[in-house]
Design a protein around this motif. Structure first.
Motif, short mmCIF file in Angstrom:
data_model
loop_
_atom_site.label_atom_id
_atom_site.label_comp_id
_atom_site.label_asym_id
_atom_site.label_seq_id
_atom_site.Cartn_x
_atom_site.Cartn_y
_atom_site.Cartn_z
N GLN A 244 0.78 -1.14 0.11
CA GLN A 244 0.10 -0.08 -0.03
C GLN A 244 0.93 1.40 -0.11
O GLN A 244 1.92 1.47 0.88
N GLU A 245 0.65 2.31 -1.00
CA GLU A 245 1.20 3.57 -0.76
C GLU A 245 0.27 4.10 0.20
O GLU A 245 -0.93 4.56 0.12
N ALA B 224 5.19 -5.20 6.95
CA ALA B 224 6.70 -4.61 6.80
C ALA B 224 6.71 -3.45 5.97
O ALA B 224 5.98 -2.99 5.09
N VAL B 225 7.66 -2.31 6.56
CA VAL B 225 7.83 -1.21 5.96
C VAL B 225 8.49 -1.53 4.54
O VAL B 225 9.39 -2.30 4.26
N GLN B 226 8.09 -0.92 3.42
CA GLN B 226 8.26 -1.17 2.13
C GLN B 226 8.67 -0.01 1.42
O GLN B 226 9.05 0.06 0.14
N ARG C 225 3.70 0.04 2.66
CA ARG C 225 3.69 -1.05 3.83
C ARG C 225 3.12 -2.21 3.23
O ARG C 225 2.18 -2.01 2.03
N ASP C 226 3.81 -3.44 3.33
CA ASP C 226 3.33 -4.62 3.01
C ASP C 226 1.91 -5.15 3.94
O ASP C 226 2.17 -5.27 4.91
N LEU C 227 0.83 -5.10 3.47
CA LEU C 227 -0.46 -5.30 3.94
C LEU C 227 -0.34 -6.75 4.72
O LEU C 227 -1.20 -6.90 5.52
#
Lengths: 362, 837, 177
Positions: free
Chosen positions: A275-276, A314-316, A308-310
């Motif tokens: 997700q942005e 995790a921070v993406q 973010r990885d939903l």
């Protein structure tokens, strides 16, 4: 085709049939859930020293193509698949997977219950593994005694600067084990590219008068790299628009005071929703990561989280609060993987254009 | 974000069913509607459904107010008006519902009130989707690679065009009235006929001509889009057969195997852009033509509604497509979709990955027709000829193929390795170029005869990968044949999906011997779950398939299990009624709280819906396949359709407790044009027979006779095989509808048969009495005293719906080109109803 | 003459442009304190809300958004009316704030000038920056945007149409010939 064995450090063994090289091999074993793009994956320098288990049931049916190399020479240590497709070598398909692996001395194993292996690995996390002719005590001792290198970036990154000239904006790529996809994307923007070794100095970079800087992808643990890299990033981010990708993102985070944490089970695939955060838009991209930025350690006065990885949270992606500098953990070059992630490059080039315009006005 | 729409306006939703089953309409829409209606009700929305198909399960759903009426513009308008419907959901009923709803919208007059909104698609886009040239132009405008369409009315215009475009050309109807056929014209001689046929299919007598792209690969991508514009891919498949053969008649494979990531990425991107263009809220199937060599891609068809691809992909991946689709349609963003608890937490948002291969094999009606003396054109082309399909799941292509073949034919007899020996080389080459339904066998035969793979790939436009696979299969079979009783050969054969029965044929023995031999040598089946993470996350899977590897994931669910054997693919004469019957039985078993397991392989019926069973085996239904599941699950009872004699006997031999759903083995006969078939319908509860009513059947139509039925003494003594609905049949030369029958006429010429499932479905609805539920209750000894009371007086109750069942208007001439007339009531594919009351 | 519309910015690009503008606003307003977004009616107001939504997603802060109507405040309009459509509370809230003025299209600069005049007249903000989705050139006044979504060179006689979901049903930018 001969029967061979895969032994994991925890003592688990699997049988399979040999393809590619008949050599004995050692490496860290991970699994990949992408259903397409096996050629890009096995030639991606981020997998240097690793053995890759593919979840996709059949590998090899699409052949080996000139336009799908992510490095000239693959350096993975092994490929473990359920079924290997035989395809002929002809005008359209000049190479097949079996031959390709033989040529690069990479062992492969097929007819393995890869689903069982993956279900096992998702519990244990990555571990050392070996492909051998005989699964005996000797082989296990050898495996236990093997020390895997942590110098993957040194192995993969260019020791010398080189250029890929064109007529557009001047982009400096700091190379930590660059994959071709990044150069291909820069080519799409007609960027005039200079690739520099990661040991380069601030002056060397600035003398080239770049319009933008890319911190490339690369293999292994970024904490194994010298502190000078972080200093380089800290200086450059305040002067020129910057984009960090993969390992480059991890380094960008480290340079700004954040810390990394290992993921419980490494994530390699292209099906997690990312997700942005600013727009809440969800998209998909190739991901390959053993580490993630530990969100608790992010200094909110310097950085904010952008993606973010939903699935695992995790921070993406990160962005600097004060400078046009940002980074993504996932691979936006779509080689392989969904094309929608390539907008990261569009963002980068728009930022570069803005920067150039403002610079000219001042 | 600001474009999030929380839709509070939706209060009453009307679903439009797909109507009678037809070529390409096998029941997937009904299954989808049946599944999503309760979900929507869970959102506090009142649900309505209109359909005319007597086999429709959704018409028996307790989640909706039901309108069993003919699907006409007037009926739809009336239902909308009288019930204050604010929203209509045509996308789940597929193309025909969409077209019907577009007609309603276009004919909406001032006096009709406000036009209800359309779920998932704006009215503007709804009309565009129904107008191929407009849709194509829209796609071209945003830079998508489409093939130009030329719309013509007159033959001379067409001839003019012929001079500009080169053959082959594709000819279709503009504004099709019913079926829309894609005809490929390769020879000048066929051009005029093709134009004429397309004209007859067009409401406006207009024809669309475009360049044909025969020989390219055909690829399908299934995607979805939410209200915020988020998009994801939920499935993809490639056809082994090239463009030029209808995709329904092609062997299709998932995941895509022979196409590079970069090309798939482009197709995905195009599909996403189309979804954005249409502002779709829901799922969409986009078909592409792909040229691997030049990396050229064309968009060839856009289907922003539920179709067979949607249901097939859902089964192939374990992704809950329909539940997600209905949430999307009412404006729930992807991120906020809450699935029932047995789905993993992030399943709705994760693109499904596959670690197994799924082969879809079409099922053709040629065998049944030729057995009845009807000759048809067996050559495959751009007009659909298959009437159903089966899935085979395996870890390799060969395993999946073998299982799909076994599923399509119940056994391997018609796919014997020697079947093609008689064909001569000229015929072989002819059929390679002009394929028929036996395509796979023919390809193997060609390999046997030593044709080079390059050569075959050239002739057939099939990717070489498939020939390497078939070549390996041939080698495997030869090895097994040459090494009788060799355990290594057996192990390899089992690994690649060959059935015990097929190996037994090679070794000239019985399947039980093979089964025992495999067991003794530790060659054991392992079941793997079908779940969308491909092993990345722990799964709560319910779907399993068999393979021969090291880890088994399926464990026995209970010691009180009922195992239901599905009826496999739709085929001629059985149609969707088989799926209807199995589904109702499963639903009743669940209601009675039996742990239920289903074994089936039909991607288009409702039997494999996730909520209907505790566990599903997507497997062939040959004796040995069933036996392996039986050994693992140790069911208390096995429910089997009565036509599976061999399976029933084999299971009884092994002391299994079998419950038979009465059904005849062959297509039941029907009346000819000069007679009526009369039936005295009877329910047998295992001890006693109860009269139900009398029906009269003239060619093409069947009615209930308004008369209290009694069972003559001669019949009371008859032994019925199992509880269920039966009929005493006899013929008379009467060609008008009667309202009384003299039962004493029921003489020497009468016989008893189980009532065909199609008639059971019709009677259940017309009488509002659930005959299949009663059947299974009787078989399980669960009849209540109220049931008995009902049965004792049922013959005195008038029917609730004075409808006759009529043969649907199916264009056999177009699809099958039969030499003789096909009687729609005998070889029924689909039926409708007519109000005669 | 047939009017044809050509899409020059699709939905996705429009969203990305707004996202980039938001990031740049953060970069230049260190800490984001005393920030007020002022949208110029009609479409500028919606765009201002989009930027505010983004800031909220990212920083979990609520930035005040106001809308002003300057149609009657332009120097080329007779019978000027000083009422911008702001209430008294909003007027006082402008004082000493960092204003980002947001409009859909920057063309001659006359609208912006009117907005600047009006804002200074009524509230004495401490700074004013300008963000526009589209800069199409042809300036008649010495005005330049601090944040630009997209520069679209145009001919004098062309029209730029910004479509927003709230009014037009979708987000896009079109050139009308």
């Amino acid at each position: 085709m001969m029967q061979r064995h895969l032994i994991l450090e925890d003592g688990t063994t699997f049988q399979g049939m040999s393809f590619g090289s008949p050599a004995t091999t050692f490496g860290e074993i991970i699994f990949h859930t992408a259903m397409t793009g096996y050629q890009e994956i096995i030639t991606d320098p981020i997998y240097d020293g690793q053995m890759i288990v593919f979840a996709t049931p059949i590998v090899g049916a699409a052949g080996i193509h000139a336009e799908a190399y992510e490095s000239v020479k693959p350096t993975i240590r092994g490929m473990i698949v359920n079924d290997l497709a035989e395809v002929s070598v002809n005008r359209q398909r000049r190479m097949n997977l079996d031959r390709f692996l033989k040529q690069h001395n990479i062992p492969g194993l097929y007819q393995v219950d890869t689903r069982q292996l993956i279900r096992h690995l998702r519990e244990t996390g990555p571990q050392k593994a070996t492909i051998v002719d005989y699964a005996d005590e000797h082989a296990v001792d050898q495996l236990v005694a093997t020390v895997l290198t942590n110098k993957q970036v040194q192995n993969m990154a260019t020791p010398k600067p080189y250029a890929n000239p064109a007529r557009g904006r001047h982009i400096v790529v700091i190379d930590f084990g660059l994959k071709h996809g990044i150069l291909r994307m820069l080519g799409d923007y007609d960027a005039n590219v200079s690739v520099l070794p990661y040991t380069t100095s601030v002056d060397e970079v600035l003398t080239l008068d770049p319009d933008g800087i890319i911190l490339s992808t690369g293999p292994g643990d970024p904490r194994a790299l010298p502190e000078s890299v972080l200093t380089l990033i800290r200086v450059l981010q305040s002067k020129v628009p910057m984009l960090g990708i993969g390992l480059g993102h991890e380094l960008f985070a480290l340079a700004n005071g954040a810390e990394l944490m290992p993921l419980p089970s490494e994530h390699h695939g292209m099906n997690h929703p990312i997700q942005e955060i600013i727009s809440r838009q969800i998209f998909y991209a190739m991901q390959g990561q053993g580490y993630a930025v530990d969100e608790k350690t992010i200094d909110r006065k310097k950085l904010f989280v952008t993606y973010r990885d939903l699935v695992d949270g995790a921070v993406q992606g990160l962005r600097h609060r004060d400078f046009p500098a940002f980074s993504v953990q996932f691979f936006p070059d779509a080689a392989p993987g969904p094309l929608e992630a390539t907008t990261v490059f569009a963002d980068f080039f728009e930022t570069v254009e803005d920067y150039v315009e403002h610079y000219n006005q001042q | 974000m600001s474009n999030t729409i929380t839709n509070n306006k939706i209060k009453k939703v009307l679903f439009i069913g797909a109507g009678a089953n037809d070529f390409g309409r096998e029941g997937e829409h009904d299954a989808a509607i049946f599944q999503v209606m309760p979900e929507l009700r869970g959102h506090g929305i009142e649900i309505f459904i209109i359909d005319d198909n007597p086999y429709a399960l959704s018409l028996e759903s307790l989640a909706a107010t039901v309108f069993w009426q003919q699907l006409t513009v007037d009926n739809l308008k009336k239902v909308v008006r009288e019930n204050n419907i604010d929203t209509v959901a045509p996308l789940f009923g597929g193309e025909s519902s969409l077209r019907l709803w577009a007609e309603v919208v276009q004919s909406w007059a001032h006096g009709d009130g406000t036009v209800p909104s359309t779920l998932g698609l704006s009215i503007d886009m709804l009309l565009k989707v129904n107008n191929i040239p407009a849709l194509t132009a829209m796609m071209a405008d945003i830079g998508l690679p489409v093939i130009n369409n030329y719309v013509l009315k007159a033959q001379d215009e067409a001839n003019e065009l012929l001079r500009e475009l080169h053959l082959p050309l594709m000819v279709r109807a503009l504004h099709p009235n019913q079926t829309n056929t894609r005809q490929i014209v390769e020879r000048l001689d066929d051009f005029e006929d093709a134009i004429n046929l397309a004209k007859t299919q067009s409401v406006t007598q207009e024809v669309i001509i475009s360049r044909a792209i025969n020989g390219l690969k055909e690829v399908s991508i299934e995607i979805l889009r939410d209200v915020r514009g988020n998009k994801m891919q939920i499935g993809a498949s490639e056809d082994m057969d090239p463009i030029g053969i209808h995709t329904a008649d092609s062997l299709s494979v998932s995941p895509i195997l022979t196409i590079q990531d970069q090309l798939i990425g482009r197709m995905r991107d195009y599909a996403f852009r189309i979804a954005d263009m249409l502002q779709l809220k829901g799922v969409m199937h986009v078909q592409f033509a792909v040229d691997d060599d030049t990396h050229t891609i064309y968009v060839i068809k856009v289907s922003p509604y539920i179709d067979q691809m949607a249901t097939r992909m859902s089964l192939a991946t374990g992704y809950p497509t329909m539940l997600v689709a209905i949430n999307l349609a009412i404006g729930v963003p992807l991120e906020e979709i809450v699935l029932p608890h047995d789905f993993g937490k992030h399943v709705a948002m994760m693109e499904p990955m596959m670690d197994h291969v799924v082969v879809k094999l079409p099922v053709f009606p040629f065998g049944e027709l030729e057995a009845a003396g009807v000759h048809v054109n067996r050559q495959l082309n751009s007009v659909q000829k298959s009437v159903g399909s089966t899935l085979g799941l395996g870890r390799t292509f060969i395993e999946a193929l073998e299982k799909a073949i076994r599923s399509a034919h119940f056994n391997n007899a018609s796919f014997s390795p020697t079947n093609m020996k008689h064909i001569n080389d000229d015929e072989l080459i002819q059929q390679l170029i002009h394929p028929q339904d036996n395509r796979v066998l023919l390809l193997i035969e060609a390999i046997k005869r030593g044709y080079e793979i390059d050569e075959l790939a050239e002739l057939t436009a099939i990717d070489e990968f498939y020939f390497y696979q078939l070549k390996y299969l041939h080698q495997l079979e030869s090895e097994i044949e040459a090494n009788i009783d060799n355990i290594d050969a057996l192990r390899l054969g089992k690994k690649y999906g060959l059935s015990d029965g097929l190996i037994a044929r090679f070794w000239h023995t019985d399947f039980n011997i093979i089964r025992t031999l495999a067991k003794e040598n530790g060659i054991n089946v392992t079941y793997k779950s079908v779940e969308p993470s491909a092993g990345e996350f722990p799964e709560n899977a319910r779907q399993y398939y068999a393979t021969y590897e090291s880890e088994n994931e399926s464990v026995q669910i209970s010691d009180n299990t009922v195992l239901v054997i599905g009826s496999g693919a739709f085929r001629m004469g059985d149609a969707a009624a088989g799926g209807y019957a199995t589904t109702v039985v499963m639903s009743e078993l669940r209601r009675l709280q039996y742990p239920t397991i289903i074994m089936n392989n039909n991607p288009s019926d409702a039997t494999l819906l996730p909520h209907l069973a505790d566990k599903q085996y997507l497997e062939p239904l040959e004796v040995s396949d069933v036996m392996k599941v039986v050994e693992l699950e140790k069911p208390k009872v096995i429910v089997i359709p009565g036509n599976r004699r061999k399976l029933i006997n084999a299971l009884r031999d092994l002391n299994q407790n079998v419950v038979i759903l009465p059904k005849t083995k062959h297509i039941p006969g029907g009346p000819n044009e000069n007679q009526s078939e009369f039936a005295l319908n009877i329910f047998y509860d295992g001890q006693q027979a109860y009269p139900i009513n009398l029906t009269q059947h003239m060619a093409g139509e069947m009615r209930v006779i308004p008369q209290v039925a009694h069972i003559p003494d001669t019949i009371v003594s008859t032994n019925f095989e199992a509880p269920g609905v039966y009929q005493v049949i006899y013929y008379q030369s009467i060609v008008h509808w009667v309202d009384r029958m003299d039962l004493s006429n029921m003489g020497y010429d009468s016989w008893i048969r189980p009532m065909p499932f199609g008639q059971v479905a019709y009677l259940s609805k017309a009488m509002q009495t659930q005959w299949l539920r009663l059947t299974i209750r009787a078989a399980m000894d669960d009849l209540t005293s109220r049931d008995i009371e009902l049965l004792q007086t049922i013959n005195e109750r008038p029917i609730v719906y004075p409808y006759s069942m009529i043969a649907a208007d199916i264009n056999y001439r177009l699809h099958l080109q039969p030499h003789e007339v096909i009687d729609g009531t005998r070889f029924e594919m689909g039926v409708g109803v007519k109000d005669y009351g | 003459m047939i009017m044809t519309n050509k899409e020059v910015l699709d939905n996705a690009s429009l969203q990305r442009a707004l996202t980039r503008i938001t990031y740049e606003i953060i970069e230049r307003n260190k800490g984001g304190q005393d920030l007020v977004l002022v949208g110029i009616k009609t479409r500028g107001e919606f765009l201002a809300h989009r930027v505010a939504d983004r800031l909220e997603q990212l920083e979990d802060v609520n930035i005040p958004v106001m809308a002003i109507d300057v149609t009657n405040y332009r120097d080329d309009v007779l019978n000027r009316d000083d009422n911008l459509g702001l209430n008294d509370e909003e007027k006082t809230n402008i004082a000493n704030k960092n204003i980002v003025l947001i409009d859909d299209v920057l063309f001659t600069g006359r609208t912006i000038r009117a907005a600047l005049d009006a804002l200074i007249h009524i509230g004495r903000p401490s700074t004013i920056a300008l963000a526009v989705l589209v800069d199409r050139g042809h300036r008649e006044l010495p005005i330049r945007a601090d944040f630009v979504g997209k520069n679209i060179p145009t001919a004098q006689n062309e029209k730029i149409k910004v479509l927003v979901q709230e009014i037009d049903g979708r987000d896009a930018v079109e050139i009308v010939h």
